[in-house]
Design a protein around this motif. Structure first.
Motif, short mmCIF file in Angstrom:
data_model
loop_
_atom_site.label_atom_id
_atom_site.label_comp_id
_atom_site.label_asym_id
_atom_site.label_seq_id
_atom_site.Cartn_x
_atom_site.Cartn_y
_atom_site.Cartn_z
N ARG A 157 39.76 -35.17 38.68
CA ARG A 157 41.12 -34.75 38.31
C ARG A 157 41.49 -33.46 39.03
O ARG A 157 42.60 -33.33 39.56
CB ARG A 157 41.20 -34.58 36.80
N SER A 158 40.58 -32.48 39.06
CA SER A 158 40.84 -31.23 39.77
C SER A 158 40.97 -31.46 41.27
O SER A 158 41.81 -30.84 41.94
CB SER A 158 39.72 -30.22 39.49
N ALA A 159 40.13 -32.35 41.80
CA ALA A 159 40.18 -32.63 43.24
C ALA A 159 41.54 -33.19 43.65
O ALA A 159 42.10 -32.81 44.69
CB ALA A 159 39.07 -33.62 43.61
N VAL A 160 42.09 -34.07 42.84
CA VAL A 160 43.42 -34.61 43.13
C VAL A 160 44.48 -33.52 42.98
O VAL A 160 45.41 -33.41 43.80
CB VAL A 160 43.73 -35.81 42.22
N ALA A 161 44.34 -32.67 41.96
CA ALA A 161 45.32 -31.61 41.73
C ALA A 161 45.40 -30.65 42.92
O ALA A 161 46.49 -30.15 43.24
CB ALA A 161 44.97 -30.84 40.46
N PHE A 162 44.25 -30.40 43.58
CA PHE A 162 44.24 -29.48 44.72
C PHE A 162 44.21 -30.22 46.05
O PHE A 162 43.88 -29.64 47.08
CB PHE A 162 43.04 -28.53 44.60
N ASP A 163 44.54 -31.52 46.02
CA ASP A 163 44.73 -32.32 47.23
C ASP A 163 43.47 -32.37 48.10
O ASP A 163 43.55 -32.31 49.34
CB ASP A 163 45.91 -31.79 48.04
N ALA A 164 42.31 -32.49 47.46
CA ALA A 164 41.08 -32.71 48.22
C ALA A 164 41.08 -34.12 48.78
O ALA A 164 41.69 -35.03 48.22
CB ALA A 164 39.86 -32.49 47.33
N GLY A 165 40.38 -34.31 49.89
CA GLY A 165 40.41 -35.60 50.59
C GLY A 165 39.45 -36.62 50.05
O GLY A 165 39.63 -37.83 50.28
N ALA A 166 38.41 -36.19 49.32
CA ALA A 166 37.42 -37.14 48.80
C ALA A 166 36.45 -36.40 47.90
O ALA A 166 36.33 -35.17 47.95
CB ALA A 166 36.66 -37.83 49.93
N LEU A 167 35.76 -37.17 47.08
CA LEU A 167 34.62 -36.68 46.31
C LEU A 167 33.41 -37.49 46.74
O LEU A 167 33.40 -38.72 46.61
CB LEU A 167 34.86 -36.83 44.81
N VAL A 168 32.40 -36.80 47.25
CA VAL A 168 31.19 -37.45 47.78
C VAL A 168 30.03 -37.19 46.83
O VAL A 168 29.79 -36.04 46.44
CB VAL A 168 30.86 -36.92 49.19
N THR A 169 29.33 -38.23 46.44
CA THR A 169 28.16 -38.10 45.57
C THR A 169 27.02 -38.98 46.10
O THR A 169 27.22 -39.80 47.00
CB THR A 169 28.46 -38.53 44.11
N THR A 170 25.87 -38.81 45.49
CA THR A 170 24.73 -39.66 45.84
C THR A 170 24.77 -40.95 45.04
O THR A 170 25.33 -41.02 43.95
CB THR A 170 23.40 -38.94 45.54
N GLU A 171 24.16 -42.00 45.58
CA GLU A 171 24.09 -43.27 44.85
C GLU A 171 23.17 -43.16 43.64
O GLU A 171 23.46 -43.74 42.58
CB GLU A 171 23.60 -44.37 45.78
N ARG A 172 22.09 -42.43 43.78
CA ARG A 172 21.17 -42.22 42.67
C ARG A 172 21.52 -40.92 41.94
O ARG A 172 21.98 -39.96 42.55
CB ARG A 172 19.72 -42.16 43.16
N HIS A 173 21.29 -40.91 40.65
CA HIS A 173 21.52 -39.72 39.82
C HIS A 173 22.99 -39.27 39.86
O HIS A 173 23.29 -38.08 39.80
CB HIS A 173 20.61 -38.58 40.25
N SER A 174 23.89 -40.24 39.97
CA SER A 174 25.32 -39.98 39.90
C SER A 174 25.98 -41.18 39.23
O SER A 174 25.51 -42.31 39.38
CB SER A 174 25.92 -39.77 41.29
N PRO A 175 27.05 -40.97 38.48
CA PRO A 175 27.68 -42.10 37.80
C PRO A 175 28.45 -43.00 38.76
O PRO A 175 29.06 -42.54 39.72
CB PRO A 175 28.63 -41.43 36.80
N THR A 176 28.39 -44.30 38.50
CA THR A 176 29.24 -45.24 39.22
C THR A 176 30.58 -45.34 38.49
O THR A 176 30.78 -44.71 37.45
CB THR A 176 28.58 -46.63 39.27
N GLU A 177 31.49 -46.12 39.05
CA GLU A 177 32.77 -46.32 38.39
C GLU A 177 32.55 -46.85 36.99
O GLU A 177 31.76 -47.76 36.77
CB GLU A 177 33.61 -47.34 39.16
N SER A 178 33.26 -46.28 36.03
CA SER A 178 33.12 -46.72 34.64
C SER A 178 34.36 -46.32 33.87
O SER A 178 35.15 -45.46 34.31
CB SER A 178 31.89 -46.10 34.00
#
Length: 287
Positions: A157-178
């Motif tokens: 939500r903050s990333a969109v508010a400040f017009d960031a281009g993407a959020l990058v995370t790892t496949e492991r130890h990070s949440p998937t879409e839910s």
């Protein structure tokens, strides 16, 4: 009066109270049920779900999901009250089926503690995006094993508010879409690429090749964040609460920086730290 001796009038008022609670839950006015509350007989268990679908819920989430041309929606389950709030127009013209349900029908899918507000979509996950699609973005966020979907949703939500281009995370130890993450993001999941990569150190090196200055936020960073920026493309890297950035991540970032806090508390929730860092980075990019 015993349970068995209730009169029809008692039952009538009990049903009215239950209906009133259901309506408040649809509107999101009731908080999630306490984890210490006694569960009814036959505790809820998540039903089986195909691995190629996600359940997303909440009024803001559903509005953003329907408006996203990249999202393939399989069906919408919605109460009459929530359907009016979604303002979708004539349902016959929608490219997906609409099922009118009661709140407890959605509870069966996502659990009684989920504040679904009477609306749920079954959809396909968003298309996979690659890092090279970010070459024209001046500001992105990178997370190093931030596991809490509520935190990741708030960061989106903050990333969109400040017009960031993407959020990058790892496949492991990070949440998937839910549903939990999407609800916390309040629609932002549909508005920004959420890219999951295999190896974070390799991804940072690829970002370097794309021209990004990678800055890891660290409480022991040698300089304040606002004095660390250089260049026109910034990738802010944040670690999990408690353990922070992993050693390999720290070594791979081009710079480490701290958020100076003059008050008695010297640490912040990762989503709050992300918002402050985004504000500072956006100020640098505009300068």
């Amino acid at each position: 009066m015993s349970k068995d001796s209730k009169t029809p009038k008692d039952t009538h008022y009990a049903n009215l109270r239950r209906a009133h609670r259901d309506q408040k839950r649809e509107r999101g006015e009731l908080p999630p049920a306490s984890p210490f509350r006694k569960k009814p007989a036959g505790d809820w268990k998540a039903p089986p779900q195909p691995t190629d679908t996600v359940w997303l819920y909440g009024i803001h989430t559903i509005k953003a999901t329907v408006a996203n041309p990249a999202r393939k929606i399989l069906r919408l389950m919605v109460t009459q009250n929530a359907l009016a709030r979604l303002e979708l127009g004539e349902t016959d013209g929608l490219p997906f089926p609409v099922e009118i349900v009661a709140p407890h029908d959605i509870d069966k899918l996502v659990g009684p503690d989920a504040i679904h507000q009477g609306a749920l979509v079954e959809a396909r996950p968003l298309p996979v995006r690659k890092l090279d699609s970010l070459k024209d973005k001046p500001l992105i966020l990178v997370l190093d094993q931030v596991t809490d979907p509520h935190n990741v949703g708030a960061i989106l939500r903050s990333a969109v508010a400040f017009d960031a281009g993407a959020l990058v995370t790892t496949e492991r130890h990070s949440p998937t879409e839910s549903g939990v993450m999407a609800k916390s993001a309040s629609g932002a999941l549909e508005l920004i690429p959420y890219i999951q990569i295999t190896n974070l150190a390799d991804a940072l090196e690829e970002l370097h090749q794309l021209g990004f200055q990678t800055i890891g936020l660290d409480s022991e960073g040698p300089e304040p964040l606002e004095q660390t920026f250089s260049g026109s493309k910034i990738a802010l890297v944040l670690g999990a609460e408690g353990k922070g950035l992993r050693q390999k991540t720290r070594a791979t970032c081009k710079a480490l920086a701290r958020l100076d806090m003059p008050g008695a508390i010297k640490s912040l929730n990762v989503s709050n730290a992300a918002a402050i860092a985004l504000y500072a980075a956006r100020s640098h990019i505009k300068a």
